[in-house]
Design a protein around this motif. Structure first.
Motif, PDB file in Angstrom:
ATOM      1  N   THR A   8      -3.797   5.946   1.983  1.00  0.00           N
ATOM      2  CA  THR A   8      -3.659   4.509   2.359  1.00  0.00           C
ATOM      3  C   THR A   8      -4.382   4.205   3.767  1.00  0.00           C
ATOM      4  OG1 THR A   8      -1.726   5.391   3.569  1.00  0.00           O
ATOM      5  CG2 THR A   8      -1.501   4.540   1.149  1.00  0.00           C
ATOM      6  N   PRO A   9      -4.918   3.144   3.953  1.00  0.00           N
ATOM      7  CA  PRO A   9      -5.574   2.822   5.333  1.00  0.00           C
ATOM      8  C   PRO A   9      -4.907   3.310   6.449  1.00  0.00           C
ATOM      9  CG  PRO A   9      -5.584   0.806   4.114  1.00  0.00           C
ATOM     10  CD  PRO A   9      -4.700   1.823   3.422  1.00  0.00           C
ATOM     11  N   SER A  10      -3.648   3.229   6.467  1.00  0.00           N
ATOM     12  CA  SER A  10      -2.709   3.586   7.827  1.00  0.00           C
ATOM     13  C   SER A  10      -2.748   5.136   8.005  1.00  0.00           C
ATOM     14  CB  SER A  10      -1.466   3.084   7.541  1.00  0.00           C
ATOM     15  OG  SER A  10      -0.617   3.706   6.496  1.00  0.00           O
ATOM     16  N   GLY A  11      -2.941   5.957   6.669  1.00  0.00           N
ATOM     17  CA  GLY A  11      -2.883   7.441   6.818  1.00  0.00           C
ATOM     18  C   GLY A  11      -4.297   7.995   6.800  1.00  0.00           C
ATOM     19  N   ALA A  12      -5.328   7.141   6.476  1.00  0.00           N
ATOM     20  CA  ALA A  12      -6.554   7.730   6.244  1.00  0.00           C
ATOM     21  C   ALA A  12      -7.320   8.433   7.749  1.00  0.00           C
ATOM     22  CB  ALA A  12      -7.475   6.605   5.671  1.00  0.00           C
ATOM     23  N   LYS A  13      -8.033   9.484   7.438  1.00  0.00           N
ATOM     24  CA  LYS A  13      -8.435  10.310   8.874  1.00  0.00           C
ATOM     25  C   LYS A  13      -9.844   9.735   8.642  1.00  0.00           C
ATOM     26  CE  LYS A  13      -4.475  12.046   9.546  1.00  0.00           C
ATOM     27  NZ  LYS A  13      -3.647  11.830  10.663  1.00  0.00           N
TER      28      LYS A  13
ATOM     29  N   ASP B  28       4.623  17.443  -4.119  1.00  0.00           N
ATOM     30  CA  ASP B  28       4.495  17.220  -2.872  1.00  0.00           C
ATOM     31  C   ASP B  28       3.023  17.050  -2.469  1.00  0.00           C
ATOM     32  OD1 ASP B  28       6.958  19.705  -1.728  1.00  0.00           O
ATOM     33  OD2 ASP B  28       7.235  17.570  -2.067  1.00  0.00           O
ATOM     34  N   THR B  29       1.908  17.899  -3.071  1.00  0.00           N
ATOM     35  CA  THR B  29       0.532  17.614  -2.722  1.00  0.00           C
ATOM     36  C   THR B  29       0.279  16.213  -3.247  1.00  0.00           C
ATOM     37  OG1 THR B  29       0.157  19.863  -3.380  1.00  0.00           O
ATOM     38  CG2 THR B  29      -1.636  18.573  -3.382  1.00  0.00           C
ATOM     39  N   LEU B  30       0.704  15.711  -4.436  1.00  0.00           N
ATOM     40  CA  LEU B  30       0.547  14.218  -4.707  1.00  0.00           C
ATOM     41  C   LEU B  30       0.885  13.419  -3.559  1.00  0.00           C
ATOM     42  CD1 LEU B  30      -0.556  12.185  -6.728  1.00  0.00           C
ATOM     43  CD2 LEU B  30       1.525  12.355  -7.828  1.00  0.00           C
ATOM     44  N   ARG B  31       2.155  13.527  -3.021  1.00  0.00           N
ATOM     45  CA  ARG B  31       2.800  12.861  -2.226  1.00  0.00           C
ATOM     46  C   ARG B  31       1.687  12.588  -0.892  1.00  0.00           C
ATOM     47  NH1 ARG B  31       5.311  13.887   2.160  1.00  0.00           N
ATOM     48  NH2 ARG B  31       6.012  16.042   1.475  1.00  0.00           N
ATOM     49  N   ARG B  32       1.396  14.009  -0.497  1.00  0.00           N
ATOM     50  CA  ARG B  32       0.603  13.835   0.858  1.00  0.00           C
ATOM     51  C   ARG B  32      -0.932  13.214   0.556  1.00  0.00           C
ATOM     52  NH1 ARG B  32       2.790  19.320   0.957  1.00  0.00           N
ATOM     53  NH2 ARG B  32       0.995  20.004  -0.001  1.00  0.00           N
ATOM     54  N   MET B  33      -1.401  13.551  -0.710  1.00  0.00           N
ATOM     55  CA  MET B  33      -2.471  12.573  -0.773  1.00  0.00           C
ATOM     56  C   MET B  33      -2.465  11.351  -0.852  1.00  0.00           C
ATOM     57  SD  MET B  33      -4.337  15.293  -3.632  1.00  0.00           S
ATOM     58  CE  MET B  33      -5.885  14.479  -3.480  1.00  0.00           C
ATOM     59  N   LEU B  34      -1.410  10.940  -1.353  1.00  0.00           N
ATOM     60  CA  LEU B  34      -1.226   9.238  -1.500  1.00  0.00           C
ATOM     61  C   LEU B  34      -1.203   8.976  -0.105  1.00  0.00           C
ATOM     62  CD1 LEU B  34       1.013   8.949  -4.765  1.00  0.00           C
ATOM     63  CD2 LEU B  34      -1.239   8.040  -4.401  1.00  0.00           C
ATOM     64  N   GLU B  35      -0.220   9.645   0.703  1.00  0.00           N
ATOM     65  CA  GLU B  35      -0.196   9.083   2.294  1.00  0.00           C
ATOM     66  C   GLU B  35      -1.527   9.159   2.854  1.00  0.00           C
ATOM     67  OE1 GLU B  35       4.414  10.936   2.888  1.00  0.00           O
ATOM     68  OE2 GLU B  35       2.340  11.788   3.666  1.00  0.00           O
ATOM     69  N   ARG B  36      -2.335   9.994   2.461  1.00  0.00           N
ATOM     70  CA  ARG B  36      -3.711  10.057   3.171  1.00  0.00           C
ATOM     71  C   ARG B  36      -4.651   8.816   2.575  1.00  0.00           C
ATOM     72  NH1 ARG B  36      -3.759  15.655   2.165  1.00  0.00           N
ATOM     73  NH2 ARG B  36      -5.302  15.511   0.807  1.00  0.00           N
TER      74      ARG B  36
ATOM     75  N   ARG C 294       0.892  -1.290   0.025  1.00  0.00           N
ATOM     76  CA  ARG C 294      -0.198   0.013  -0.110  1.00  0.00           C
ATOM     77  C   ARG C 294       0.653   1.233  -0.015  1.00  0.00           C
ATOM     78  NH1 ARG C 294      -0.593  -2.309   5.060  1.00  0.00           N
ATOM     79  NH2 ARG C 294       0.314  -1.412   6.621  1.00  0.00           N
ATOM     80  N   GLU C 295       2.051   1.046   0.196  1.00  0.00           N
ATOM     81  CA  GLU C 295       3.085   2.177   0.159  1.00  0.00           C
ATOM     82  C   GLU C 295       3.728   2.473  -1.128  1.00  0.00           C
ATOM     83  OE1 GLU C 295       5.688   1.529   3.405  1.00  0.00           O
ATOM     84  OE2 GLU C 295       4.468   1.601   5.062  1.00  0.00           O
ATOM     85  N   ARG C 296       3.408   1.691  -2.054  1.00  0.00           N
ATOM     86  CA  ARG C 296       4.067   1.647  -3.393  1.00  0.00           C
ATOM     87  C   ARG C 296       2.835   1.061  -4.442  1.00  0.00           C
ATOM     88  NH1 ARG C 296       6.981  -3.197  -5.066  1.00  0.00           N
ATOM     89  NH2 ARG C 296       6.819  -4.854  -3.511  1.00  0.00           N
ATOM     90  N   THR C 297       1.881   1.807  -4.363  1.00  0.00           N
ATOM     91  CA  THR C 297       0.610   1.482  -5.165  1.00  0.00           C
ATOM     92  C   THR C 297       1.057   1.523  -6.595  1.00  0.00           C
ATOM     93  OG1 THR C 297      -0.688   2.767  -3.580  1.00  0.00           O
ATOM     94  CG2 THR C 297      -2.000   2.096  -5.672  1.00  0.00           C
ATOM     95  N   GLU C 298       1.721   2.665  -7.081  1.00  0.00           N
ATOM     96  CA  GLU C 298       2.222   2.558  -8.593  1.00  0.00           C
ATOM     97  C   GLU C 298       2.972   1.447  -9.013  1.00  0.00           C
ATOM     98  OE1 GLU C 298       5.193   5.473  -6.529  1.00  0.00           O
ATOM     99  OE2 GLU C 298       3.393   4.368  -5.914  1.00  0.00           O
ATOM    100  N   ASP C 299       3.490   0.510  -8.075  1.00  0.00           N
ATOM    101  CA  ASP C 299       3.986  -0.734  -8.659  1.00  0.00           C
ATOM    102  C   ASP C 299       3.027  -1.818  -8.901  1.00  0.00           C
ATOM    103  OD1 ASP C 299       6.543   0.239  -8.369  1.00  0.00           O
ATOM    104  OD2 ASP C 299       6.901  -0.674  -6.174  1.00  0.00           O
ATOM    105  N   LEU C 300       1.555  -1.672  -8.390  1.00  0.00           N
ATOM    106  CA  LEU C 300       0.656  -2.896  -8.683  1.00  0.00           C
ATOM    107  C   LEU C 300       0.572  -3.231  -9.991  1.00  0.00           C
ATOM    108  CD1 LEU C 300      -2.239  -3.081  -6.124  1.00  0.00           C
ATOM    109  CD2 LEU C 300      -2.669  -3.662  -8.640  1.00  0.00           C
ATOM    110  N   PRO C 301       0.363  -2.110 -11.052  1.00  0.00           N
ATOM    111  CA  PRO C 301       0.062  -2.958 -12.130  1.00  0.00           C
ATOM    112  C   PRO C 301       1.353  -3.724 -12.976  1.00  0.00           C
ATOM    113  CG  PRO C 301      -0.501  -0.461 -12.353  1.00  0.00           C
ATOM    114  CD  PRO C 301       0.135  -0.841 -11.055  1.00  0.00           C
TER     115      PRO C 301
ATOM    116  N   LEU D 224     -15.719  13.707   0.748  1.00  0.00           N
ATOM    117  CA  LEU D 224     -15.070  14.525  -0.145  1.00  0.00           C
ATOM    118  C   LEU D 224     -13.606  13.875  -0.386  1.00  0.00           C
ATOM    119  CD1 LEU D 224     -14.759  16.767  -1.997  1.00  0.00           C
ATOM    120  CD2 LEU D 224     -14.340  18.086   0.001  1.00  0.00           C
ATOM    121  N   GLU D 225     -13.164  13.374   0.795  1.00  0.00           N
ATOM    122  CA  GLU D 225     -11.743  12.889   1.078  1.00  0.00           C
ATOM    123  C   GLU D 225     -11.611  11.592   0.345  1.00  0.00           C
ATOM    124  OE1 GLU D 225      -9.278  14.348   2.131  1.00  0.00           O
ATOM    125  OE2 GLU D 225      -7.676  12.877   2.547  1.00  0.00           O
TER     126      GLU D 225
END
Length: 452
Positions: free
Chosen positions: A447-452, A437-445, A319-326, A406-407
């Protein structure tokens, strides 16, 4: 009534189909059928993609022309006409007259006259051959010693892996279960000067203490009842090579003391032996436990931890490297095609989208199991949503696909954009008009561990 074909004249179109000249000029293949599944229109791009002329296609049943992976009872047009719905971007393949399989993406819809009378269906399709070739080239470029990935967190590990491999120091691999610790251990061995020597694996959590001791250290004939002859331990089997101690956190304290002596003295004393024996072994250990916490709790020896932890590599969760999934999905599809002698063409876009939303608590191992399950249900063509395990289906109680906040909507948009751009973050930033940086923060949020 639908138009009937005229083999001697030009293409015959449904009388109520507008803008046929525009349909002839677009890059996507377009064809229409009447209510008896006879093809009534076949544009120029359809001819190029299928290698079948309009004169050959018009008037024939669509399944006689396409021989697609959906013509066995899962026809997209049939579903559209029966349910008065539209299907978009479904990945399948067709078979050309010369037998070549062509991956395509299709969209289908019912076809009505201006008065609302249903007269058939229309389907557009796009050739994915170039895209599939590009993906294969990308996957080859992002494969390192059988480890597939291009994410930044994985690249950090890749950059230091050759130097770590050339060092004689012990290595501790940490990370969640299923992140591929044994694969990385093998990569370290293969990149080292010991690559032509043995690579021996011991799962410290799979054997009871007494059996584990004899497996590690071996024994001499007569050491105990039924010890009829000498048995070399794993330390001896790995002599001059590499010993991989998986699940090292499960090693009993009594054996931790003996392992520490081997690390310090490079000597092994088999059960029943009169004197220790020298061994030359490179140690790689792995655990999914927090050994720092185990040391504080007294469950793991601090001195042994320091001996093993000369170099620590923390392997990222999937989940920390979603771009590797395909890349991983296509890697497993190729592997299972070879193992099971099948010819699955790939995974559909909607099925991949479902996987991109899933958190994968079991990491890469769980993804591999999911693809293996899909191979059981998918006879050929592309893996569809219905071939995935039940808990991943859109209407499953444990899988929510419709964003509710919305999140969640933002997360869905980001992940879909990342998927469309094959994991390229800069291209995703340009599409969404956001900073890296915005994309990085959104990808962190997201993930289940970073979801608020």
């Amino acid at each position: 009534m639908p138009a009937t074909p005229d083999a001697s004249g030009p293409k015959v179109f449904p009388p109520d189909l507008p803008c046929t000249s525009i349909l002839e000029s677009i890059a996507d293949g377009v064809f229409t059928v009447d209510l008896d599944w006879n093809i009534t229109f076949f544009n120029h791009s359809a001819e190029q993609i299928t290698s079948i002329s309009s004169q050959q296609a018009v008037g024939h049943k669509c399944w006689e022309i396409f021989h697609s992976s959906l013509c066995d009872g899962s026809c997209a047009l049939d579903h559209c006409l029966a349910n008065n719905t539209i299907i978009s971007n479904k990945s399948i393949f067709i078979v050309r007259p010369d037998g070549e399989r062509v991956p395509i993406s299709i969209s289908a819809a019912p076809l009505y006259t201006q008065t609302g009378e249903l007269i058939g269906g229309v389907e557009t399709f796009r050739d994915l051959s170039a895209l599939q070739l590009m993906r294969q080239e990308m996957e080859q470029a992002y494969t390192f010693e059988d480890i597939v990935g291009k994410s930044q967190v994985l690249k950090k590990v890749f950059r230091i892996l050759p130097q770590v491999a050339q060092s004689p120091s012990s290595v501790l691999l940490t990370g969640e279960s299923g992140t591929g610790k044994e694969l990385f251990a093998r990569a370290i061995h293969n990149l080292s000067s010991r690559r032509d020597k043995p690579f021996v694996v011991v799962n410290c959590g799979a054997l009871p203490e007494q059996l584990l001791e004899s497996e590690l250290f071996g024994y001499k004939a007569g050491a105990f009842t039924d010890a009829k002859k000498d048995k070399p331990g794993r330390f001896h089997l790995a002599h001059t090579g590499t010993l991989f101690l998986d699940e090292i956190g499960e090693l009993p304290l009594s054996l931790q003391v003996k392992l520490l002596r081997v690390l310090q003295d490079r000597q092994v004393e088999p059960l029943g032996a009169l004197r220790p024996e020298a061994v030359d072994v490179r140690f790689i250990a792995a655990t999914n436990r927090d050994l720092d916490q185990d040391v504080r709790n007294g469950a793991f020896r601090q001195d042994l931890f320091y001996r093993l932890n000369v170099v620590q590599l923390n392997l990222p969760a999937l989940r920390e490297r979603t771009e590797d999934l395909p890349l991983l999905v296509n890697h497993f599809i190729r592997r299972f095609n070879l193992m099971q002698n099948k010819n699955i063409a790939g995974i559909s876009e909607d099925a991949l989208r479902v996987l991109m939303r899933y958190s994968f608590p079991g990491n890469v191992r769980e993804l591999e199991n999911i693809i293996e399950y899909a191979f059981i249900l998918c006879p050929e063509g592309f893996i569809q949503i219905e071939h995935l395990p039940e808990f991943l289906h859109p209407h499953s109680e444990t899988q929510t696909t419709t964003p509710r906040t919305l999140e969640e909507i933002k997360c869905r948009a980001v992940l879909q954009a990342l998927e469309r751009n094959q994991g390229k973050k800069m291209a995703t930033c340009r599409e969404l008009d956001i900073s890296k940086d915005t994309l990085r923060r959104m990808l962190e949020r997201c993930t289940p561990s970073g979801a608020k």
